[in-house]
Enzyme design. Structure first.
Site, PDB file in Angstrom:
ATOM      1  N   ASP A  20      -5.619 -14.151  -8.462  1.00  0.00           N
ATOM      2  CA  ASP A  20      -5.154 -12.772  -8.602  1.00  0.00           C
ATOM      3  C   ASP A  20      -4.165 -12.515  -7.481  1.00  0.00           C
ATOM      4  O   ASP A  20      -4.542 -12.243  -6.340  1.00  0.00           O
ATOM      5  CB  ASP A  20      -6.324 -11.777  -8.512  1.00  0.00           C
ATOM      6  CG  ASP A  20      -5.803 -10.335  -8.593  1.00  0.00           C
ATOM      7  OD1 ASP A  20      -6.626  -9.404  -8.640  1.00  0.00           O
ATOM      8  OD2 ASP A  20      -4.569 -10.144  -8.570  1.00  0.00           O
ATOM      9  N   HIS A 135      -9.549   3.085   0.502  1.00  0.00           N
ATOM     10  CA  HIS A 135      -9.085   3.306  -0.869  1.00  0.00           C
ATOM     11  C   HIS A 135     -10.235   3.574  -1.835  1.00  0.00           C
ATOM     12  O   HIS A 135     -10.006   4.057  -2.944  1.00  0.00           O
ATOM     13  CB  HIS A 135      -8.299   2.095  -1.388  1.00  0.00           C
ATOM     14  CG  HIS A 135      -7.049   1.818  -0.641  1.00  0.00           C
ATOM     15  ND1 HIS A 135      -6.003   2.725  -0.546  1.00  0.00           N
ATOM     16  CD2 HIS A 135      -6.662   0.750   0.093  1.00  0.00           C
ATOM     17  CE1 HIS A 135      -5.029   2.200   0.185  1.00  0.00           C
ATOM     18  NE2 HIS A 135      -5.405   1.020   0.611  1.00  0.00           N
ATOM     19  N   ASP A 172      -3.163   2.862   8.922  1.00  0.00           N
ATOM     20  CA  ASP A 172      -2.929   1.775   7.966  1.00  0.00           C
ATOM     21  C   ASP A 172      -1.650   2.094   7.179  1.00  0.00           C
ATOM     22  O   ASP A 172      -1.284   3.270   7.058  1.00  0.00           O
ATOM     23  CB  ASP A 172      -4.127   1.732   7.006  1.00  0.00           C
ATOM     24  CG  ASP A 172      -4.071   0.560   6.042  1.00  0.00           C
ATOM     25  OD1 ASP A 172      -4.811  -0.400   6.241  1.00  0.00           O
ATOM     26  OD2 ASP A 172      -3.251   0.623   5.090  1.00  0.00           O
TER      27      ASP A 172
END
Ligand SMILES: NCCCNCCCCCC(=O)CS
Ligand SMILES: [Zn+2]
Length: 668
Positions: A20, A135, A172
């Site tokens: 992936d 997230h 971030d």
């Protein structure tokens, strides 16, 4: 009090089990590279090691839904095919038989940090964890994240320790949408995030990541987004946003606890961020947050995918948490236009919510396009790997400078080994001070006091500074008969023959400070309650607070929005802080000022005070020793005329000083 380090190698024991490209960069080596760098540099040995633990169901349910938790609980027993199937329902994340265990350890590690800090076992700390958290949402994993480590920690701190206000700083390079959704209607949690956005063309492509998402309902104003619409942002862009957006809001918010979503994919070399800020910037970002909440700062690793810059950035952060002097940030440039536009948009969007912005310029903002964005072709099918995607040139940057350990600093009265006139003779004969200089100094002082102690003062100051510059001591405090005279003579004569640039900060009313240097060897910033002498030079900046230096909110706005950016741009080799008699500045504000100024010149700060101000010695010495400043009480709005005058002054000065800019030249 020390710095906690939470790390458990169990969290390295999961990885991507299939192909992936979007997830390939999230590897176990991120943790081992960071931890091994801390061990190699000796920094881990200076930390208090705190064990990780698994977050309980109840703790995870502070943020996540039961059905999501129940679903994740099943993953350890899934076959590879089931795991792939399970993963498909989420975006840009992968599962592994051991990731549930690691996700509980990651969340629990941050809770362990919160416990250690809130119970006073340590002052601050960092948790090196994976999977990251910012997230993940109430009912979904996303962007390599399973549980929202920092959001859980914020709710936990409020529930268990009655913390009233939590500041979450997310440096971030990605927008922590999970954190934003969690607290967007909650005024007790101020969430700040900058993130690569490129007008919604960058992942996760959310309209609500833009600067106009300010929070909802009673949470309006407590969500601050600064989108980066170009890559290549540098140290000066980051510092400008701290000085002109985050810090003024953070001080006004007055948090009881600071949590950092410490992702280092915002550093140079990272394939996700593609920014150009160097690892040592995190020393300064950390430092600038360390005087909030009485120093209670808890950092949790989020992203960071270039193992070299990640490890360097982690070391810079930990070394600052430990209180070591900061590296000087060399040759900061002007913030770029795109950064200034983002800065201006964020300030305008928040103008109605924050008193420090009440008087900010309010130019019209560009239309935000509401049409759906057309993703570029490659965005739909991720490129093979980010590295191959970039044009192959690997970013290189200099190794961060070796940072000196904190020497014993003589923060008490001057070393009295150099006393009386003979001391000066010794200095002059030792060549430390040319005789001509001795006479010049003497006449500077003689008008202030009789020959004896004036001479003694001069020789003591010189000794103190020499010891500073050989790093024998970090900083110092000098009691002198006449602060204004001492400050000027020190800047004019003593310091300028020993360092290339001296930042002179004078607090309180005084005359004779409009010392004009055309060569820029000294920059004088004079904060006072009355009109300073008028400005003849770029290097003499009188800042007038009509309400005097006792007006903490006005004083703080002058420090954050003027003095800090000027100091970063000027990059002095020494800081001289003169506290004029009856300055009126409060102890808390005075300590905050010293705490912030220690970020310059590798911490070489010399404080000059009037000999009769014993009462202020304690708070001053404590701040010079690096103890966190007492939190300021809740700040009201700066007095209107002061807020307005400061904004006007900043606009006038920005032609000479680029770090004072806050607006792009947007043609709307
Ligand atoms: N779907 C197109 C490719 C997008 N890449 C997604 C990368 C997610 C990054 C998450 C992260 O870094 C956490 S800090
Ligand atoms: Zn990230």
């Amino acid at each position: 009090m020390g710095t906690a380090l939470v790390y458990d190698e169990e969290m390295t024991k999961y990885k991507l089990l299939w192909v992936d490209p979007a997830c390939k960069i999230e590897v176990p080596e991120r943790l081992t590279a960071s931890y091994e760098a801390l061990v190699r540099s000796g920094l881990s040995g200076r930390c208090v090691s705190v064990p990780a633990r698994q977050a309980s169901d109840a703790e995870i349910l502070l943020v996540h839904s039961e059905e999501y938790l129940e679903a994740v609980k099943k993953t350890p027993y899934m076959t590879l095919e089931d795991l792939k199937e399970f993963t498909l329902q989420y975006g840009d994340v992968y599962f592994h038989p051991n990731i549930y265990h690691c996700a509980k350890l990651a969340a629990g590690s941050v809770l362990q940090l919160v416990d250690s800090i809130m119970t006073g076992k340590v002052r601050n700390g960092i948790a090196l964890v994976r999977p990251p958290g910012h997230h993940s949402m109430r009912g979904a994993a996303n962007g390599f994240c399973v549980f929202n480590n920092v959001a859980i920690a914020a709710r936990y701190a409020k529930q268990k320790y009655g913390v009233k206000r939590v500041l979450i700083v997310d440096w971030d390079i990605h927008h922590g949408q999970g954190v934003q959704y969690c607290f967007e209607d909650d005024p007790s949690v101020l969430y700040f995030s900058w993130h690569r956005y490129e007008h919604q063309k960058f992942w996760p492509h959310l309209r609500e990541s833009d600067y106009d998402s300010v929070g909802k309902g009673s949470g309006a104003g407590f969500n601050i987004n600064v989108p980066w619409n170009k890559v290549g942002m540098e140290n000066s862009d980051y510092l400008s946003v701290f000085c002109h957006v985050l810090l003024p809001a953070a001080y006004e918010f007055c948090p009881d606890l600071v949590l950092v979503c410490a992702g280092f994919d915002s550093a140079i070399g990272d394939p996700e961020g593609e920014m150009c800020a160097t690892p040592d910037i995190f020393a300064h970002l950390t430092h600038l947050l360390m005087n909030l909440a009485g120093g209670k700062l808890c950092a949790a690793l989020e992203g960071g995918y270039n193992l070299t810059s990640l490890a360097q950035s982690v070391c810079q952060t930990v070394q600052t948490l430990l209180g070591d002097p900061l590296p000087r940030l060399a040759n900061l440039r002007s913030p770029c236009i795109s950064a200034l536009e983002s800065l201006q948009c964020a300030r305008s969007a928040h103008r109605q919510y924050w008193s420090f912005l009440k008087h900010a310029a309010n130019p019209p903002l560009p239309e935000i396009s509401t049409k759906p964005i057309k993703l570029a072709k490659e965005e739909e099918e991720p490129a093979e790997t980010a590295e191959e995607e970039s044009s192959g040139e690997a970013k290189v940057w200099p190794e961060p400078p070796q940072r000196s350990c904190p020497p014993v600093c003589s923060a008490s009265v001057l070393p009295d080994d150099v006393a009386g006139a003979d001391g000066l003779k010794r200095l002059s004969t030792s060549g430390a001070l040319q005789p001509r200089l001795v006479n010049k100094l003497k006449n500077h002082f003689t008008k202030a006091a009789d020959d004896g102690d004036a001479v003694a003062t001069i020789s003591r100051l010189h000794t103190l500074m020499e010891k500073m510059l050989t790093n024998e001591i970090g900083n110092g405090l000098a009691l002198v008969p006449d602060v204004a005279a001492a400050t000027m003579c020190f800047a004019q004569d003593l310091a300028s023959d020993l360092v290339d640039r001296v930042l002179v900060v004078c607090v309180g009313n005084a005359t004779g400070l409009n010392y004009v240097t055309t060569d820029g060897r000294a920059l004088v910033v004079h904060i006072s309650g009355e009109d300073g002498e008028e400005r003849k030079s770029k290097y003499y900046i009188p800042v007038r607070l009509k309400q005097g230096c006792g007006d903490t909110s006005g004083f703080l706005q002058a420090v954050l929005g003027l003095l800090l950016p000027l100091g970063y741009e000027y990059d002095p080799g020494l800081v001289l802080l003169g506290r004029m008699p009856e300055s009126g500045v409060g102890d808390g504000m005075w300590q905050q000022l010293i705490g912030l100024l220690r970020g310059f010149a590798k911490g070489h700060t010399l404080v000059l005070m009037q000999a009769n101000e014993e009462a202020c010695m304690g708070p001053t010495a404590s701040a010079l020793l690096g103890h966190p400043a007492a939190p300021l009480q809740e700040l009201g709005a700066p007095f209107p005329q002061d807020g307005d005058a400061l904004e006007r002054l900043r606009e006038r000065l920005q032609a000479d000083w680029k770090m004072l800019q806050t607006t792009g030249r947007m043609d709307c």
